[in-house]
Motif scaffolding. Structure first.
Motif, mmCIF file in Angstrom:
data_model
loop_
_atom_site.group_PDB
_atom_site.id
_atom_site.type_symbol
_atom_site.label_atom_id
_atom_site.label_comp_id
_atom_site.label_asym_id
_atom_site.label_seq_id
_atom_site.Cartn_x
_atom_site.Cartn_y
_atom_site.Cartn_z
ATOM 1 N N GLN A 82 0.822 -1.200 -0.030
ATOM 2 C CA GLN A 82 0.108 -0.288 0.006
ATOM 3 C C GLN A 82 0.910 1.182 -0.218
ATOM 4 N N PRO A 83 0.746 2.114 -0.901
ATOM 5 C CA PRO A 83 1.396 3.433 -0.992
ATOM 6 C C PRO A 83 1.284 4.086 0.378
ATOM 7 N N SER A 84 2.394 4.949 0.739
ATOM 8 C CA SER A 84 2.101 5.730 2.278
ATOM 9 C C SER A 84 1.864 6.975 1.567
ATOM 10 N N PHE A 85 2.030 7.567 0.269
ATOM 11 C CA PHE A 85 1.903 8.988 0.089
ATOM 12 C C PHE A 85 1.818 9.249 -1.399
ATOM 13 N N LEU A 86 1.606 10.370 -2.071
ATOM 14 C CA LEU A 86 1.787 10.495 -3.450
ATOM 15 C C LEU A 86 2.619 11.718 -3.513
ATOM 16 N N TYR A 87 3.558 11.779 -4.195
ATOM 17 C CA TYR A 87 4.631 12.781 -4.475
ATOM 18 C C TYR A 87 4.248 13.391 -5.816
ATOM 19 N N HIS A 88 4.001 14.648 -5.792
ATOM 20 C CA HIS A 88 3.679 15.508 -7.087
ATOM 21 C C HIS A 88 4.899 16.067 -7.627
ATOM 22 N N LEU A 89 5.208 16.032 -8.924
ATOM 23 C CA LEU A 89 6.276 16.557 -9.520
ATOM 24 C C LEU A 89 6.091 17.963 -10.124
ATOM 25 N N GLY A 90 4.762 18.668 -9.866
ATOM 26 C CA GLY A 90 4.671 20.056 -10.434
ATOM 27 C C GLY A 90 3.761 20.134 -11.446
ATOM 28 N N ASP A 91 3.428 21.343 -11.695
ATOM 29 C CA ASP A 91 2.183 21.614 -12.675
ATOM 30 C C ASP A 91 0.970 21.085 -12.085
ATOM 31 N N ILE A 92 0.486 21.387 -11.017
ATOM 32 C CA ILE A 92 -0.693 21.260 -10.432
ATOM 33 C C ILE A 92 -1.958 21.959 -10.924
ATOM 34 N N VAL A 93 -1.553 23.001 -11.228
ATOM 35 C CA VAL A 93 -2.623 23.993 -11.604
ATOM 36 C C VAL A 93 -2.114 24.899 -12.779
ATOM 37 N N TYR A 94 -2.983 24.672 -13.820
ATOM 38 C CA TYR A 94 -2.468 25.531 -15.355
ATOM 39 C C TYR A 94 -3.343 26.739 -15.425
ATOM 40 N N HIS A 95 -3.052 27.649 -15.839
ATOM 41 C CA HIS A 95 -1.556 28.098 -16.557
ATOM 42 C C HIS A 95 -0.737 28.794 -15.512
ATOM 43 N N TYR A 96 -1.544 29.520 -14.757
ATOM 44 C CA TYR A 96 -0.867 30.526 -13.826
ATOM 45 C C TYR A 96 -0.864 30.288 -12.188
ATOM 46 N N GLY A 97 -1.141 28.991 -11.763
ATOM 47 C CA GLY A 97 -1.252 28.577 -10.353
ATOM 48 C C GLY A 97 -2.250 29.515 -9.676
ATOM 49 N N GLU A 98 -3.207 30.032 -10.305
ATOM 50 C CA GLU A 98 -4.239 30.725 -9.505
ATOM 51 C C GLU A 98 -5.235 29.735 -8.416
ATOM 52 N N ALA A 99 -5.500 30.491 -7.219
ATOM 53 C CA ALA A 99 -6.242 29.918 -6.110
ATOM 54 C C ALA A 99 -7.584 29.692 -6.765
ATOM 55 N N GLU A 100 -8.108 30.336 -7.622
ATOM 56 C CA GLU A 100 -9.498 30.174 -8.207
ATOM 57 C C GLU A 100 -9.568 28.820 -8.852
ATOM 58 N N HIS A 101 -8.451 28.356 -9.568
ATOM 59 C CA HIS A 101 -8.474 27.019 -10.175
ATOM 60 C C HIS A 101 -8.025 25.944 -9.342
ATOM 61 N N TYR A 102 -7.572 25.739 -8.402
ATOM 62 C CA TYR A 102 -7.251 24.722 -7.384
ATOM 63 C C TYR A 102 -8.187 23.838 -7.289
ATOM 64 N N ASP A 103 -9.577 24.180 -6.982
ATOM 65 C CA ASP A 103 -10.435 23.149 -6.813
ATOM 66 C C ASP A 103 -11.039 22.202 -7.984
#
Length: 371
Positions: A83-104
């Protein structure tokens, strides 16, 4: 019959753009130097398993990122011993400008059903600032709220998300886990990455510290911009290659493996050093963004394959037409010490039907025994 199969290799674009002006100042750390986070529940001293993925954001085909996360969550729920203990994200979670309004829409909602903790390094899109935004915000402002809080808190821009903020101590940071030291770099906004003096000094010291623990822990380096790539969109990053190699030399330490995203496909390279060490460089940036990056024809004059900086670098495997994710297992016993990677892909049918299992596309093993 003469084979006409293209022998792909790492490439440099012959005309690389210079967008150094896009560099963004770094926010203040949320924790204390040397920015280490102890994660004691990430496995044990015998086995450690985790997922790894990059470039999941975007709204072009939102069902894709949901399907990738669904399959990782299913692996998590169905696993007994691994069972994996966690997820490691390598970046570019939100396109194209990392704005809070797009995180959801791009992160919190798709990852809501992933059962484990999520850690991350920021990508160029997470760090950039929208020049057309009516509201002022700082580079990495939303990323810090989601990943670099001083304690777990409700993420205010999540609509119904239950996931709390992470407590990473800085935008570049080191995870200290039972079987691994994972050094996460921050490579900023420019297309080929940019790392300045302060972070370089920190990185060298973290490599040296990791080396002291290498009998018990694997040394892993993660960064968003891929040092080596054979793709048409980016190609290899001269900036990142020169940064890493000079840092390895000054530290007197090479990692056991290097992971990156940025390029929207899967590639696995081996770099053979003159001291006999071989280091895998793995690109895992096909996590959900709808546009995938194809590999470049090495005979095309737009790409350089003969640069000495690409010497001793071999492309071992690749997938440039399917989305996917990595599952990493580090295992140590009295007789062996290994890092094993499995890369899973989703076909178009997977994405449409949702119920099918992902396909195991590639497996590799890094033997750390006796090093």
């Amino acid at each position: 019959m003469i084979s006409t199969k293209t022998l792909y290799s790492a490439v440099l674009k012959t005309e690389q753009i210079d967008d150094a002006h896009k560099f963004q100042s770094l926010p203040q750390p949320s924790g204390s130097y040397p920015y280490r986070l102890n994660v004691p529940n990430a496995g044990n001293k015998r086995k450690m398993v985790f997922h790894m993925i990059g470039d999941t954001g975007g709204l072009g085909t939102p069902s894709t990122q949901h399907q990738v996360v669904t399959q990782m969550a299913a692996q998590y729920a169905e696993a007994i011993e691994d069972q994996p203990s966690f997820l490691y994200h390598l970046g570019d979670i939100v396109y194209h400008y990392g704005e809070a309004e797009h995180y959801d829409a791009q992160f919190l909602s798709p990852f809501e059903n992933y059962p484990g903790p999520i850690y991350a390094i920021a990508g160029n899109h997470d760090s950039d600032i929208n020049p057309d935004s009516e509201d002022h915000y700082d580079s990495l402002e939303a990323f810090y709220t989601a990943f670099c809080n001083i304690c777990p808190k409700t993420i205010y821009f999540g609509k119904d998300a239950q996931r709390k903020s992470q407590v990473q101590p800085n935008v570049y940071w080191t995870m200290e886990a039972p079987l691994a030291t994972i050094i996460g770099l921050y490579t900023n906004v420019p297309k080929y990455g940019s790392i300045r003096k302060e972070q370089r000094s920190w990185f060298i010291k973290e490599l040296q510290n990791a080396a002291k623990l290498s009998a018990e822990k694997a040394i892993i380096v993660s960064l968003h911009h891929a040092p080596y790539s054979a793709d048409t969109n980016h190609g290899s990053s001269l900036n990142m290659i020169e940064f890493l190699e000079s840092a390895f030399k000054e530290a007197g330490v090479k990692p056991d493996i290097v992971f990156s995203g940025h390029v929207h496909n899967y590639q696995r390279f081996s770099k053979h050093y003159i001291d006999g060490k071989t280091v895998p460089f793995v690109v895992a940036g096909a996590g959900g963004f709808d546009e995938l990056h194809t590999l470049a024809d090495p005979t095309d004059p737009a790409y350089d394959t003969q640069s000495p900086i690409l010497n001793h670098v071999q492309l071992d495997n690749y997938c440039d037409n399917k989305h996917g994710f990595l599952k990493i297992a580090i295992e140590k016993n009295p007789f062996s010490f290994t890092i094993k990677g499995d890369y899973y892909t989703l076909s178009r049918q997977n994405r449409l039907e949702g119920s099918q299992q992902p396909s195991l596309f590639d497996s590799f093993t890094v033997d750390l025994t006796g090093r």
